[in-house]
Scaffold this active site. Structure first.
Site, mmCIF file in Angstrom:
data_model
loop_
_atom_site.group_PDB
_atom_site.id
_atom_site.type_symbol
_atom_site.label_atom_id
_atom_site.label_comp_id
_atom_site.label_asym_id
_atom_site.label_seq_id
_atom_site.Cartn_x
_atom_site.Cartn_y
_atom_site.Cartn_z
ATOM 1 N N ASP A 129 102.836 68.362 106.811
ATOM 2 C CA ASP A 129 103.144 69.352 105.957
ATOM 3 C C ASP A 129 101.710 70.022 105.959
ATOM 4 O O ASP A 129 100.852 69.382 105.376
ATOM 5 C CB ASP A 129 103.925 68.955 104.913
ATOM 6 C CG ASP A 129 104.404 70.251 104.046
ATOM 7 O OD1 ASP A 129 104.645 71.117 104.563
ATOM 8 O OD2 ASP A 129 104.904 69.846 102.775
ATOM 9 N N PHE A 131 99.651 73.353 103.815
ATOM 10 C CA PHE A 131 99.476 74.116 102.624
ATOM 11 C C PHE A 131 98.496 75.227 102.705
ATOM 12 O O PHE A 131 97.731 75.406 102.687
ATOM 13 C CB PHE A 131 98.362 72.896 101.635
ATOM 14 C CG PHE A 131 98.168 73.309 100.512
ATOM 15 C CD1 PHE A 131 98.828 73.083 99.419
ATOM 16 C CD2 PHE A 131 96.542 73.489 100.139
ATOM 17 C CE1 PHE A 131 98.612 73.341 98.114
ATOM 18 C CE2 PHE A 131 96.174 73.823 98.682
ATOM 19 C CZ PHE A 131 97.164 73.443 97.899
ATOM 20 N N HIS A 136 100.434 79.961 96.215
ATOM 21 C CA HIS A 136 100.883 78.727 95.938
ATOM 22 C C HIS A 136 99.648 77.848 95.084
ATOM 23 O O HIS A 136 99.694 77.165 94.304
ATOM 24 C CB HIS A 136 101.575 77.878 96.828
ATOM 25 C CG HIS A 136 101.785 76.271 96.569
ATOM 26 N ND1 HIS A 136 102.865 76.296 95.365
ATOM 27 C CD2 HIS A 136 101.700 75.183 97.172
ATOM 28 C CE1 HIS A 136 102.959 74.868 95.527
ATOM 29 N NE2 HIS A 136 102.105 74.130 96.626
ATOM 30 N N GLU A 202 110.673 72.375 97.011
ATOM 31 C CA GLU A 202 109.768 73.252 97.552
ATOM 32 C C GLU A 202 110.354 74.075 98.569
ATOM 33 O O GLU A 202 110.739 73.827 99.655
ATOM 34 C CB GLU A 202 108.564 72.722 97.914
ATOM 35 C CG GLU A 202 107.603 71.988 96.929
ATOM 36 C CD GLU A 202 106.366 71.538 97.259
ATOM 37 O OE1 GLU A 202 106.247 71.145 98.635
ATOM 38 O OE2 GLU A 202 105.421 71.222 96.431
ATOM 39 N N GLU A 204 110.118 75.937 101.980
ATOM 40 C CA GLU A 204 109.208 75.944 102.894
ATOM 41 C C GLU A 204 110.101 76.319 104.436
ATOM 42 O O GLU A 204 111.225 76.351 104.480
ATOM 43 C CB GLU A 204 108.766 74.511 103.485
ATOM 44 C CG GLU A 204 107.968 73.675 102.106
ATOM 45 C CD GLU A 204 106.941 72.814 102.410
ATOM 46 O OE1 GLU A 204 106.653 72.713 103.646
ATOM 47 O OE2 GLU A 204 106.632 72.056 101.774
ATOM 48 N N ASP A 236 111.122 70.303 100.505
ATOM 49 C CA ASP A 236 110.244 69.434 100.473
ATOM 50 C C ASP A 236 110.457 68.855 98.978
ATOM 51 O O ASP A 236 109.508 69.055 98.272
ATOM 52 C CB ASP A 236 108.882 69.887 101.018
ATOM 53 C CG ASP A 236 108.137 68.362 101.185
ATOM 54 O OD1 ASP A 236 108.741 67.267 101.609
ATOM 55 O OD2 ASP A 236 107.001 68.457 101.215
ATOM 56 N N ARG A 240 107.202 65.619 90.525
ATOM 57 C CA ARG A 240 105.927 65.978 90.268
ATOM 58 C C ARG A 240 105.230 64.953 89.349
ATOM 59 O O ARG A 240 104.012 64.927 89.374
ATOM 60 C CB ARG A 240 105.892 67.390 89.220
ATOM 61 C CG ARG A 240 106.640 68.509 90.183
ATOM 62 C CD ARG A 240 105.788 68.724 91.323
ATOM 63 N NE ARG A 240 106.502 70.053 92.154
ATOM 64 C CZ ARG A 240 105.890 70.370 93.325
ATOM 65 N NH1 ARG A 240 105.000 69.614 93.957
ATOM 66 N NH2 ARG A 240 106.522 71.408 93.896
ATOM 67 N N GLN A 243 103.838 62.566 91.943
ATOM 68 C CA GLN A 243 102.823 63.190 92.534
ATOM 69 C C GLN A 243 101.619 63.056 91.963
ATOM 70 O O GLN A 243 100.563 62.647 92.426
ATOM 71 C CB GLN A 243 103.541 64.346 93.166
ATOM 72 C CG GLN A 243 102.513 64.983 94.178
ATOM 73 C CD GLN A 243 102.914 66.474 94.571
ATOM 74 O OE1 GLN A 243 104.343 66.868 94.222
ATOM 75 N NE2 GLN A 243 102.008 67.176 95.084
ATOM 76 N N LYS A 256 106.663 62.553 97.375
ATOM 77 C CA LYS A 256 107.240 63.383 98.486
ATOM 78 C C LYS A 256 108.267 62.373 99.257
ATOM 79 O O LYS A 256 109.031 63.159 99.901
ATOM 80 C CB LYS A 256 106.143 64.002 99.252
ATOM 81 C CG LYS A 256 105.220 65.108 98.627
ATOM 82 C CD LYS A 256 105.901 66.409 98.469
ATOM 83 C CE LYS A 256 104.819 67.159 97.945
ATOM 84 N NZ LYS A 256 105.213 68.757 97.948
ATOM 85 N N THR A 260 113.314 64.787 102.152
ATOM 86 C CA THR A 260 113.011 66.179 102.668
ATOM 87 C C THR A 260 114.108 66.911 103.577
ATOM 88 O O THR A 260 114.681 66.098 104.290
ATOM 89 C CB THR A 260 111.707 66.242 103.663
ATOM 90 O OG1 THR A 260 110.488 65.772 102.890
ATOM 91 C CG2 THR A 260 111.264 67.699 104.068
ATOM 92 N N THR A 352 104.678 75.169 100.395
ATOM 93 C CA THR A 352 105.406 76.200 99.753
ATOM 94 C C THR A 352 105.212 77.519 99.808
ATOM 95 O O THR A 352 103.841 77.775 99.844
ATOM 96 C CB THR A 352 105.254 75.492 98.302
ATOM 97 O OG1 THR A 352 105.531 74.261 98.119
ATOM 98 C CG2 THR A 352 106.312 76.408 97.287
ATOM 99 N N GLU A 366 105.673 75.746 89.706
ATOM 100 C CA GLU A 366 105.024 77.037 89.486
ATOM 101 C C GLU A 366 105.601 77.890 88.397
ATOM 102 O O GLU A 366 105.403 78.622 87.509
ATOM 103 C CB GLU A 366 104.851 77.632 90.652
ATOM 104 C CG GLU A 366 103.704 77.367 91.580
ATOM 105 C CD GLU A 366 103.953 77.845 92.909
ATOM 106 O OE1 GLU A 366 103.589 79.285 93.168
ATOM 107 O OE2 GLU A 366 104.387 77.270 94.040
#
Lengths: 425, 425
Positions: A129, A131, A136, A202, A204, A236, A240, A243, A256, A260, A352, A366
């Site tokens: 994955d 970023f 984001h 998320e 994606e 995904d 939180r 994480q 995570k 998924t 994301t 977010e």
């Protein structure tokens, strides 16, 4: 281009799309199919009947229970098969008659999608994955309690596609329930263990690798697109609280790796040509190994997020696959720069897909500012019913669907990417 | 226990060890074997001859080209097979005669190790690396230019085994050359691209998963050891310049995914019983999901690191598998706590096995203080020849071998875990 298959115009599965998937149906074990209208074209049936004989391909790759061997054949073969399938599905070609006018074969080769169960399209060896949305990164960085060096969006994310290895064993196909994970997180600064209280989605976009590379041999950025078999929508799922407790210094792990979800249909890049656009502008110049010849290297595909509860669908937010700094080709070139081997069926996510505006956010983290400002969703019908969420609740179904892509985008559909949150037993 | 197989006492491959591997030899395709003395017992040959008929196991699992299906059968089966193999290899049992006194069968079933080529023992689905040596964390943390919050060894590493997902496609068996990776790193604060200038090894210990778990269902810590098929030595090659440029905030990626080398032989935990010891003491108390019933949950196995150049072997450093805060069982319990599925053939590493003293360091990053104080190695012969390294150079062969484990450890051998650094073409 139009097709003779019934009802094609009522769906995004036109003859310009022709995505691949793995399906089963009553009296049909798992096999490769291509979506067309409200049907699936059963490629195993066609392969067994010698339909592809003129194409000079290894037809046994189309009789498998995953797409791995077929995808590994490379883009040249996939283009040939795509052109052939378009010619037998089009309304205006003589080749179309071969299937259209043979009632028995048509019945055997075309399966109503409603009767099919979809499965993971690939045996996924590795999942990576990235970023790549700066929005984001900025939004998430701004949520941290104090601006700490090393925790803000790093400058390096403009110089290269930052990525991490995900967990391939927990990738599931759309429709698979998502069990709320247990894990370790901090409660009043002290470690605690229990079901996550900050479950999130998320938005994606992700690419499946077709032909791989030899260990030690990098894929040049100008050749990298040829290694992509197709693309899917991806959720995904993220916990939180788990994480944030674990992520320093090694990155995401249990926050995570519980699940998924990907869409059932893998869309070839050739189906998305008309949606090409430029990536997010960057203030840095790239090193040569990341420089591409063309500028329109990403795609403009809005992805709508809905929450379904009690048969009502509430629209929450919208991401877009264009909100990224790097193309899949650049991700692949970077990923293999040191010699890392990619294999057929490996999965590569964008990260994301948040954009620059408040409605264009790709996760609750977010959209709710880490749960402090619940997000309001509303139904798209005249009633405009409302729902409010800080984090996902048990029973919530999260659905990703391609939004309105304008006149060019009619033919793009990946199927719904959905999963229902179920509680710990 | 002694065996009738010639020369067993000259190696660590005694009848108490019996590790599994995948080998090929002239006129033998890839297959499962068990090391005994200077030989390999060919389990495919035995399985085909019905030798395991009395054990009531699926013998086809022993006729495969990887260990995945056999390992998935679970520890009960592996114990039964181990006991049976010991009984036919022991000098003092009547069952031993079955093979010992049959010259033709003996010739067919025992292959000299010198004639064999070793291969990856498993098709590795996912590879996870943990970070469980507090000494490694402290040493690496102390090297950072300024003490930054969020970059020092985090308190969380005492509360749980911190881990990250590695790259399974780049795991190779001992003997495979290691190509120096190219990558992006900073030169005078500016991004640059080229061959890594800070190539390093990392001394690790790693476990292969046997029986997996269902997606969504955690493995309790007290049952976790039953899910381990066996253990290997591991060199998690690292490019420190690439790693330090990319690692914030997502953890290691291209700095690691170019190559990871494992030893050829997978040793069952039952062979290591006498080497059990306690993990590194911790100042924290663990949450219940990580609490084990017994105290001696790790193993006291020194791993010597040699650099070979021009046929001379220089001893560099020594790690030890006991230098960790958490056992494999705790790593597995944590890994699956949120429901992440482990599968047969998944690989789990301890992280770098540095200890508390200057000679007990598991990588050059620590031993040379980020390259600033070259490490001196010396030959173990009377000449005491010296070599000095800040980082690895092209042509260096790095070898990991089990050191002196005292009177209890004679029977432990994993084979050499080695790789030669080769330049970019």
């Amino acid at each position: 281009m139009d097709t003779w298959v019934e009802d094609h115009h009522q769906s995004g599965f036109s003859v310009q799309n022709l995505p691949y998937g793995i399906f089963s149906a009553p009296e049909r074990d798992r096999r490769i199919g291509v979506a067309i209208g409200r049907h699936i074209l059963d490629l195993k049936v066609l392969a067994e009947k010698g339909t592809f004989a003129a194409l000079d391909i290894d037809k046994t790759t189309l009789e498998e229970q995953t797409l791995n061997r077929y995808a590994a054949l490379g883009q040249g073969v996939h283009r040939k098969v795509r052109a052939f399938l378009q010619s037998i599905l089009r309304a205006d070609t003589s080749l179309g008659r071969f299937l259209r006018d043979d009632a028995a074969l048509k019945k055997e080769a075309l399966v109503p999608r409603q009767k099919a169960e979809m499965h993971l399209p690939f045996d996924i060896g590795d999942y990576t994955d990235f970023f790549t949305s700066p929005y984001h990164a900025q939004n998430v960085g701004a949520l941290r309690p104090r601006p700490l060096p090393g925790t803000q969006p790093p400058e390096s994310m403009y110089n290269m596609p930052l990525g991490y290895h995900g967990r391939s064993s927990s990738v599931v196909v759309s429709g698979t329930p998502v069990r709320r994970p247990r894990g370790q997180f901090l409660v009043n600064e002290a470690p605690a263990f229990g079901p996550s209280q900050k479950l999130d989605f998320e938005v994606e976009f992700a690419a499946f690798i077709g032909k791989g590379n030899e260990h030690g041999i990098a894929i040049p950025v100008v050749e990298a697109e040829e290694h992509i078999f197709g693309v899917v929508l991806m959720n995904d799922w993220s916990a939180r609280d788990i994480q944030s407790t674990e992520a320093t210094p090694l990155g995401p792990f249990n926050g995570k790796n519980f699940c998924t979800t990907i869409s059932p249909w893998v869309v070839p890049l050739d189906a998305l040509e008309l949606l090409r656009t430029k990536p997010v502008p960057s203030h840095t110049s790239l090193l040569p190994y990341l420089q591409e010849a063309r500028k329109d290297t990403v795609y403009d595909i809005p992805i709508d997020v809905f929450l379904e509860l009690d048969s009502q669908e509430y629209h929450l937010v919208q991401g877009n696959t264009k909100n990224i700094l790097f193309s899949f080709a650049q991700m692949i070139a970077h990923h293999t720069a040191g010699g890392c081997p990619l294999k057929s069926g490996d999965l590569i996510g964008t990260g994301t897909l948040s954009g620059s505006t408040p409605s264009e956010l790709g996760c609750l983290l977010e959209a709710t500012r880490n749960g402090s400002q619940p997000l309001e969703g509303s139904t798209l019908d005249v009633h405009k019913r409302k729902i409010s969420r800080a984090w996902l609740e048990d029973g919530d179904v999260i659905k990703f669907r391609v939004g309105n892509t304008g006149s060019n985008g009619r033919h793009v559909d990946f199927g719904c990417c959905e999963g229902k949150v179920v509680p710990q037993p």
